[in-house]
Design an enzyme around this catalytic site. Structure first.
Site, mmCIF file in Angstrom:
data_model
loop_
_atom_site.group_PDB
_atom_site.id
_atom_site.type_symbol
_atom_site.label_atom_id
_atom_site.label_comp_id
_atom_site.label_asym_id
_atom_site.label_seq_id
_atom_site.Cartn_x
_atom_site.Cartn_y
_atom_site.Cartn_z
ATOM 1 C CB SER A 86 -1.771 0.192 -17.783
ATOM 2 O OG SER A 86 -1.941 1.074 -18.850
ATOM 3 C CG ASP A 126 0.786 2.296 -21.858
ATOM 4 O OD1 ASP A 126 1.203 1.643 -22.833
ATOM 5 O OD2 ASP A 126 -0.264 2.012 -21.260
#
Length: 574
Positions: free
Chosen positions: A150, A300
């Site tokens: 992530s 992201d």
């Protein structure tokens, strides 16, 4: 400490077995001889699954992400799949992001699955995480894996596991899979691939995913020709999909931050590739001011979280937090469903225990249910799976994640970015703005203000410090916060909600988790939660009041900000 050292030595020497490659053995020997502290960090425990799967620093060791720890996971999942589906032809899908080693680790995972006789659909290059969730259902797979950490720093990588519904694993599968992995001797992992069982997938799946994203996120609003967007992928995966999704939905003025467009696991232009951090969107904000754009969108690295900035009342770009974005997206969807006569009273929206309570007020206002679960989108996916007769409208969490409908069963920055543009373009075409519509939300449902404080505590000592902070909050509970009595404490680890005025206790039906939430008599909410994927403890603050007039927005906003400031000082968190 002596027991810890024994475990470290035992774990480290096990990696000197000839099952491990010579480079790995050499590095372990060097650690044993020259760096006992680093050896301890790498071998004092096994890397564990948290709210988002397994995530950690890459390197040699049981407490690191590497070929062997991921191989062991994959072997355990292979064994479990064969137990659960003994008569079916097993299929899995694998995707990966832009991080260092993600492609080679994905290939390792594919090799192990195929060595166990399982059909593998492996993306030929990096893809957004939500596309993996979609692909799993699209191709009828039993399981999916995405290699990603992530928004973590460059030295991290991770391994998220998805199940047949397209959502991440939840009870009982997660516990059973972990038990299978823990009972496994690492030397039994099959690394020899069966190439005939590995099929690369590419544009044909992209095309279906793009069409589904446009179908779910496009509401054919007016004003798209006059709406300008600055987009940054923060060196991540969304560059492969999102510009095309926006284009097909009718947006023509898309300005990409070229310096951040190339996928790069070093994330060279940002300290952290996290859209929750204002600094991450600095280049996009600068570009937006230069060209007079209406909105900034940043995603992201694996494209499941999005951050947005919009023009405020002074016509300056202002970053919104995840709660504000979630509330706006949810209200827009509720309006669309209501205007189309689709709300019958059986529908639901989803949220989490640390997100804004405003979601409950929205649900009540539109006559639908708000289901609230633990942190992590796997719990919202589970809500959908557990309640197939209840239509799911949308849902989110404070950490910049949102899901539009249920065609993807994880937070999805691709479709959510399109939805954000639809809201803003429509508002602008009607003489309003995204920001003005947010203020209208506060007028209609109450002015809720949230903030997150995240404290990083690394290593063994940090883990102990976090543990002690939670013990202190439980054993010595606060009686008052900012002069307001604490009226309720919810302890999700003990599954108990305690009324601090009457002493009455009620059981909490949500699964156990190390989360503690305080409520005061004026509606203030404070949650404490150690992260499941990072060496952090997080404190979530929510305060609220009424907003009688839009012209009072700045004054009331300042009052709520000052209240949060006082609470943070009182708890000695600044």
């Amino acid at each position: 400490m002596e027991n810890t050292l024994d475990v470290v030595q035992q774990n480290a020497h096990a990696w000197l077995n000839d099952f491990f490659d010579s480079d790995t053995q050499k590095e372990v020997r060097e650690l044993i001889e020259k760096d006992p502290e680093e050896l301890k960090e790498r071998f004092y425990k096994n890397l564990e699954f948290g709210t988002g799967g397994m995530r950690g620093v890459m390197g040699v060791g049981t407490n690191r992400i590497n070929k062997y720890t991921l191989g062991k996971n994959t072997q355990g999942i292979s064994n479990y799949l064969k137990k659960i589906y003994p008569t079916e032809e097993l299929k899995v899908a694998i995707a990966y992001d832009c991080r260092h080693n993600s492609d080679t680790l994905a290939q390792t995972v594919a090799n192990v699955f195929s060595a166990n006789g399982i059909k593998v659909f492996l993306f030929s290059s990096l893809r957004p995480t939500p596309e993996l969730s979609f692909t799993l259902k699209h191709l009828g797979c039993h399981c999916g894996v995405v290699l990603t950490a992530s928004h973590n720093p460059p030295e991290y990588n991770g391994y998220k596991v998805y199940w047949t519904d397209g959502g991440q694993i939840v009870p009982p599968q997660d516990g059973e899979i972990i038990e299978e992995i823990n009972n496994l001797d690492i030397t039994t992992v099959k690394f020899e691939a069966n190439p005939q069982l590995i099929q690369l997938i590419d544009k044909e799946v992209d095309e279906v995913f793009i069409e589904a994203s446009v179908q779910n996120g496009n509401f054919n609003v007016e004003g798209k020709d006059d709406f300008s967007i600055v987009f940054t992928s923060l060196h991540g995966t969304s560059i492969t999909i999102l510009p095309e999704v926006l284009k097909r939905a009718g947006y023509k003025n898309i300005h990409i931050v070229e310096e951040q467009a190339e996928p790069n696991g070093d994330f060279p232009t940002v300290a952290s590739p996290n859209p929750e951090e204002p600094e991450a969107l600095a280049m996009a904000l600068k570009k937006a001011e230069e060209i007079g754009a209406d909105m900034v969108i940043g995603t992201d690295p694996d494209s499941d979280r999005l951050g947005i900035a919009v023009r405020n009342r002074e016509h300056k770009m202002q970053l919104l937090n995840g709660n504000q974005t979630m509330v706006m997206m949810t209200r827009f969807l509720l309006d669309q469903w209501k205007n189309r006569g689709k709300i019958k009273g059986n529908e639901f929206i989803g949220s989490t225990i640390v997100s804004t309570p405003m979601m409950n007020d929205l649900a009540n206002g539109y006559g639908v249910e708000c289901k609230v679960g633990l942190t992590g989108f796997k719990w919202i996916a589970k809500m959908i799976m557990d309640h197939p007769s209840q239509p799911f409208i949308g849902g989110g969490e404070e950490s910049f994640g949102f899901m539009v409908g249920d065609f993807v069963r994880d937070k999805d920055a691709v479709t959510s970015s399109l939805l954000a543009c639809e809201i803003a373009a429509k508002a602008k075409a009607e003489g309003s703005s995204f920001f003005e519509e947010l203020i209208q939300c506060y007028l209609d449902f109450g002015f809720y203000k949230e903030r997150l404080i995240s404290l990083t505590k690394k290593g063994i000592s940090g883990s102990e410090e976090i543990r002690q902070m939670m013990i202190d909050l439980r054993e010595n509970p606060l009686k008052a916060i900012d002069g307001q009595k604490v009226v309720m404490i919810e302890d999700y680890q003990a599954s108990v909600a305690r009324n601090m005025i009457t002493g009455n206790e009620e059981s909490i039906s949500i699964p156990k988790s190390n989360v503690l939430i305080y409520y005061t008599e004026d509606g203030t909410k404070i949650a404490a939660r150690p992260s499941g994927t990072e060496p952090k403890i997080k404190f979530y603050f929510s305060v609220n009041t009424t907003l009688e007039n839009a012209d009072d927005f700045e004054r009331v906003n300042r009052t709520l900000e000052e209240k949060i400031d006082r609470i943070i000082s009182e708890l000695k968190l600044n």
